[in-house]
Motif scaffolding. Structure first.
Motif, short mmCIF file in Angstrom:
data_model
loop_
_atom_site.label_atom_id
_atom_site.label_comp_id
_atom_site.label_asym_id
_atom_site.label_seq_id
_atom_site.Cartn_x
_atom_site.Cartn_y
_atom_site.Cartn_z
N UNK A 236 -3.94 46.91 23.03
CA UNK A 236 -3.52 45.82 24.13
C UNK A 236 -2.58 44.99 22.73
N UNK A 237 -3.36 45.23 21.44
CA UNK A 237 -2.77 44.55 20.70
C UNK A 237 -1.13 45.98 19.87
N UNK A 238 -1.49 46.77 19.92
CA UNK A 238 -0.43 47.99 19.16
C UNK A 238 0.26 48.16 20.20
N UNK A 239 -0.49 48.32 21.49
CA UNK A 239 0.48 49.24 22.56
C UNK A 239 0.33 48.82 23.55
N UNK A 240 0.91 46.93 23.60
CA UNK A 240 0.70 46.38 24.83
C UNK A 240 2.04 47.05 25.89
N UNK A 241 1.45 46.89 27.43
CA UNK A 241 2.09 47.39 28.43
C UNK A 241 2.54 46.92 29.28
N UNK A 242 2.46 45.58 29.30
CA UNK A 242 2.90 44.43 29.85
C UNK A 242 4.18 43.83 29.10
N UNK A 243 5.96 43.51 29.87
CA UNK A 243 6.72 43.35 28.86
C UNK A 243 5.73 41.24 28.26
N UNK A 244 5.26 40.35 29.35
CA UNK A 244 5.01 39.18 29.24
C UNK A 244 3.84 39.33 27.65
N UNK A 245 3.31 40.67 27.91
CA UNK A 245 2.34 41.00 26.74
C UNK A 245 2.83 40.83 25.55
N UNK A 246 3.99 41.98 25.53
CA UNK A 246 5.01 42.03 24.01
C UNK A 246 5.24 41.01 23.47
N UNK A 247 6.11 39.87 25.06
CA UNK A 247 6.96 38.96 24.18
C UNK A 247 5.84 37.76 23.66
N UNK A 248 4.83 37.80 23.84
CA UNK A 248 3.74 36.61 23.40
C UNK A 248 3.31 37.72 22.24
N UNK A 249 3.22 38.49 21.85
CA UNK A 249 2.23 39.13 20.84
C UNK A 249 3.65 39.69 19.95
N UNK A 250 4.48 39.76 20.89
CA UNK A 250 5.82 39.41 19.35
C UNK A 250 5.86 37.84 18.60
N UNK A 251 4.99 36.90 19.18
CA UNK A 251 5.75 35.35 18.55
C UNK A 251 4.38 35.46 17.96
N UNK A 252 3.23 36.01 18.19
CA UNK A 252 2.06 35.42 17.51
C UNK A 252 1.85 36.82 16.56
N UNK A 253 2.20 37.76 16.30
CA UNK A 253 1.52 38.78 15.28
C UNK A 253 2.64 38.45 14.00
#
Ligand SMILES: Nc1ncnc2c1ncn2[C@@H]1O[C@H](COP(=O)(O)OP(=O)(O)OP(=O)(O)O)[C@@H](O)[C@H]1O
Ligand SMILES: [Mg+2]
Length: 253
Positions: A236-253
């Motif tokens: 999930x952290x390295x290869x998120x499948x959903x746009x919402x996950x990607x957007x969230x992770x790009x803010x917190x990672x």
């Protein structure tokens, strides 16, 4: 194998505010299950439902094979009495962002309190266990300190020991390190890592992606009251499948 926690279409509203909109997930025994998501997405509410602090409006939620808040007889459901709910809640340890230790009690007394008051255990037995638990969280030398004489990280470790004193089968952590100074976070995460290694089933709401990646067995990304994505933390952290996950992770990672 019976799931430790099973949620099927769980809904929760506060008045007109629809917060949990059909949560489905399953936590296996001994699993470290990490929950991430934006503020207001319903993470704390979901933990509170598991711990009988909130009543769900629809769906099914069970802990260790038993419905939360209900007893099933044949195919009829009976709501549990408050005393029965209190009994169930004993099996679940909860650790919050704010530690809420009793300020007028020492670390040792804080850890002894619930087994003595709630289970009627003798003080000698409770004291011996509390000593072992403080040792386990690295605070054997702080047993006689009052909370005001402990750092935030130490207080949080006492809070973990206090939850463990009831010998729970499930531990819920709600952002246990987010109120701590950065240099104090590591010791608390180490205690949680130790618990995981000992096989405790844990649900951990956290912003500590490093912890999720190293210790987590599963990671769920929640947004706006639904599970958006679930998988192994690494995936999930390295290869998120959903746009919402990607957007969230790009803010917190
Ligand atoms: N007792 C309550 N009464 C009314 N609304 C509530 C209550 N508890 C929570 N809410 C609302 O439910 C929503 C979800 O809150 P919740 O605390 O579960 O979010 P969260 O994902 O834990 O957020 P955070 O990351 O900020 O802790 C929020 O909009 C909150 O205002
Ligand atoms: Mg929260």
């Amino acid at each position: 194998m019976t799931a430790m926690v099973k949620a099927e279409g769980v809904h929760k509203s506060f008045g007109p505010a629809h917060i949990l909109k059909g949560i489905d997930l399953e936590v296996a025994p001994r699993e470290v299950f990490c929950l991430i998501g934006p503020s207001g997405s319903g993470k704390s509410t979901f933990l509170r439902c598991i711990n009988h602090l909130e009543k769900i409006n629809a769906g099914r939620l069970s802990v260790d094979g038993e419905l939360v808040g209900y007893r099933q007889k044949g195919n009829k459901l009976y709501e549990l009495k408050d005393s029965e709910v209190a009994l169930k809640r004993r099996d679940i340890g909860m650790v919050f962002q704010r530690f809420n230790l009793f300020p007028h009690m020492t670390a040792l007394e804080n850890v002894m309190e619930a087994p003595v008051q709630v289970k009627g255990e003798t003080r000698a037995v409770a004291r011996a266990r509390a000593g072992r638990l403080l040792d386990r969280v690295g605070l054997a030398d702080k047993a006689a300190n009052y909370p005001s004489q402990l750092s935030g990280g130490q207080q949080q470790r006492v809070a973990i020991a206090r939850a463990l004193a009831m010998e729970p089968k499930l531990m819920l952590f709600d952002e246990p390190t987010s109120a701590l100074d950065p240099e104090l976070v590591g010791d608390v995460l180490d205690v949680m890592r130790g618990l995981a290694e000992d096989g405790m089933t844990m649900i951990v709401v956290t912003h500590e992606m490093g912890f999720a990646r190293e210790v987590g067995d599963a990671l769920v990304f929640m947004d706006d009251g639904v599970v958006v994505e679930t998988g192994h933390p690494r995936d999930v952290l390295t290869n998120p499948q959903h746009d919402r996950t990607k957007a969230f992770l790009s803010k917190v990672l």
